[in-house]
Design a protein around this motif. Structure first.
Motif, PDB file in Angstrom:
ATOM      1  N   GLU A  40      35.164  54.061  43.161  1.00  0.00           N
ATOM      2  CA  GLU A  40      35.645  53.094  44.139  1.00  0.00           C
ATOM      3  C   GLU A  40      34.483  52.401  44.848  1.00  0.00           C
ATOM      4  O   GLU A  40      34.540  51.199  45.132  1.00  0.00           O
TER       5      GLU A  40
ATOM      6  N   THR B  82      44.136  38.204  43.360  1.00  0.00           N
ATOM      7  CA  THR B  82      44.438  39.556  43.798  1.00  0.00           C
ATOM      8  C   THR B  82      44.430  39.588  45.319  1.00  0.00           C
ATOM      9  O   THR B  82      44.081  38.601  45.970  1.00  0.00           O
TER      10      THR B  82
ATOM     11  N   ARG C  93      40.689  46.522  41.201  1.00  0.00           N
ATOM     12  CA  ARG C  93      39.542  46.282  42.082  1.00  0.00           C
ATOM     13  C   ARG C  93      38.224  46.220  41.307  1.00  0.00           C
ATOM     14  O   ARG C  93      37.233  45.717  41.822  1.00  0.00           O
TER      15      ARG C  93
ATOM     16  N   SER D 289      32.988  49.479  43.006  1.00  0.00           N
ATOM     17  CA  SER D 289      33.728  48.222  43.061  1.00  0.00           C
ATOM     18  C   SER D 289      33.201  47.315  44.161  1.00  0.00           C
ATOM     19  O   SER D 289      33.449  46.109  44.150  1.00  0.00           O
ATOM     20  N   ARG D 290      32.445  47.898  45.097  1.00  0.00           N
ATOM     21  CA  ARG D 290      31.928  47.124  46.230  1.00  0.00           C
ATOM     22  C   ARG D 290      30.406  47.029  46.249  1.00  0.00           C
ATOM     23  O   ARG D 290      29.863  46.119  46.865  1.00  0.00           O
TER      24      ARG D 290
ATOM     25  N   ASP E 259      44.032  42.372  49.019  1.00  0.00           N
ATOM     26  CA  ASP E 259      43.651  43.686  49.506  1.00  0.00           C
ATOM     27  C   ASP E 259      44.795  44.659  49.214  1.00  0.00           C
ATOM     28  O   ASP E 259      45.965  44.281  49.217  1.00  0.00           O
TER      29      ASP E 259
END
Length: 433
Positions: free
Chosen positions: A267, A351, A333, A270-271, A353
């Motif tokens: 996760e 997409t 994501r 993804s950022r 949030d």
């Protein structure tokens, strides 16, 4: 008090939303998260634990643990430990936990309407089992195909001008706007093309649907775990085997923590361009990059995009004729999927949030729109009777110009490959989460 609940029962996780007194749907937070694990653990005394509770109990006896009940929908019965349970009872436990959490926000009031979502290619047998599993949880139960729920939510969120402001949409021979929904869930990839069927923004029909049951977010986690093992296991191969295969309670607990850390690293990637995975002794912490992850999953993500192109083609459309391609599901994501969709279709995907909550939120809007839509004009004697309690409100309608989606060859009642065992009857090929 009017209480309406929608449950998006997924392969790996479940999302719940509730609407009280007709207010906008709100996501129900369970165990501090917007998603609840779909896992079930059958204790020796007959208690069924669900969600994080099941995952914690699994460290005690993995044989009593089922992480993906949805994949077992065709099997009829499950052997968990020494207990034989009906699949509908296991699914009921997940739905009951979801509904109870929603009722908590409504002061434990009874649920007037329970909306359940399902894959568009689930036929009559599977949808009937899902409806049976919801028995006793609400005064009324109705079902909505997942891509229809996603399309309704996005139609309610974006005006057409917002979707098309940077490109020209080609005309097609279909009335109304069409869009594709690419759902990258925890255990499967599903693609559907839907078109507005007229009568307001909430009337959508499914034109084509395709799926890949062999890939999902859980597979990304496993690929990253194996990559981490390749980085650190050389320090002590025997200790690594014990960590990932050991049956002692201490090993299972360490493995559970490691898998949580690997999922968190996925996760984070993804950022951010890199992250570190904390490792138990005797291993050093593992440094992983987004480039590492993309190399691991490039092939399955490419298949997902090709599946999207194939579904658009089966619907008799070209990507340029779509109003939008919407990405839903937690794995959407991953930045690479947006890039691949754009490169291979020419459409910049849309997409939001919390994409994993889109289907559940759209499901309530879809049913609300169905009930608000006026009946077609006509003589009183021919006016359709109001729907009965429990009658499904949202149906898949295939227009005459739309080719039927391809399904695996075999008997009509055989389920698509990968959706659990074929020991029990499966849905007919004509519907679909």
């Amino acid at each position: 008090m009017t209480v309406q609940v929608a449950v998006d029962f997924g392969t790996s996780s479940t999302c719940v939303v509730v609407s009280i007194h007709g207010r906008d749907p709100q996501v129900v937070v369970i165990d501090g998260q917007p998603l609840m694990s779909s896992a079930v653990y059958a204790a020796a005394d007959g208690t069924l634990f669900v969600g994080q509770e099941a995952e914690r109990q699994a460290a005690m006896d993995p044989s009593r643990y089922e992480p993906n009940p949805k994949r077992r929908i065709d099997e009829g019965e499950l052997l968990l430990g020494d207990s034989v349970l009906r699949v509908t009872d296991v699914v009921h436990a997940v739905l009951a936990r979801a509904v109870s959490e929603a009722r908590r926000l409504a002061g434990n009031a009874e649920v007037d309407l329970l909306v359940l979502t399902h894959p568009a290619d689930w036929g009559a047998v599977r949808t009937r089992l899902l409806r049976q599993a919801a028995g006793g949880l609400a005064r009324e139960v109705t079902l909505v195909p997942e891509p229809v729920a996603a399309a309704v939510f996005h139609a309610a969120t974006f005006a057409p001008a917002q979707l098309n402001q940077e490109r020209t949409v080609e005309l097609s021979n279909r009335p109304g706007e069409s869009l594709a929904v690419l759902d990258l869930g925890g255990g499967t990839v599903d693609v559907s093309v839907v078109s507005r069927a007229g009568g307001g923004r909430r009337g959508f029909q499914v034109l084509a649907t395709l799926g890949d049951p062999s890939f999902g977010g859980a597979d990304v986690d496993q690929a990253l775990l194996e990559h981490v093992g390749g980085l650190v296991s050389s320090a002590d191969p025997a200790a690594w085997r014990e960590l990932v295969e050991g049956r002692e309670l201490a090993d299972r607990r360490r493995r559970r923590v490691l898998r949580q850390d690997v999922r968190g690293a996925k996760e984070t990637l993804s950022r951010h361009a890199y992250t570190d995975v904390p490792m138990p002794p005797p291993f050093a912490d593992a440094h992983v990059t987004r480039e590492d992850l993309e190399k691991l999953i490039a092939a399955p993500l490419s298949r997902a995009v090709e599946l999207t192109r194939a579904a658009i083609e089966e619907a008799g459309l070209r990507p340029a004729q779509l109003s939008a391609i919407f990405l839903v599901g937690g794995s959407s994501r991953i930045p690479m999927i947006s890039r691949l969709v754009h490169e291979r279709t020419g459409v910049v995907p849309t997409t939001l949030d919390q994409p994993e909550t889109v289907v559940a939120r759209g499901a309530l809007l879809a049913v609300r729109g169905e009930r608000e839509r006026p009946a077609p004009p006509g003589p009183p004697a021919r006016t359709p009777a109001p729907p009965r309690i429990g009658e499904q409100q949202t149906k898949i309608v295939r227009g005459p110009a739309a080719p039927r989606p391809a399904f695996p060859a075999g008997p009509p009642n055989r389920p698509p490959a990968g959706y659990g065992s074929t020991a029990g009857p499966a849905a007919g090929a004509g519907q679909r989460r």
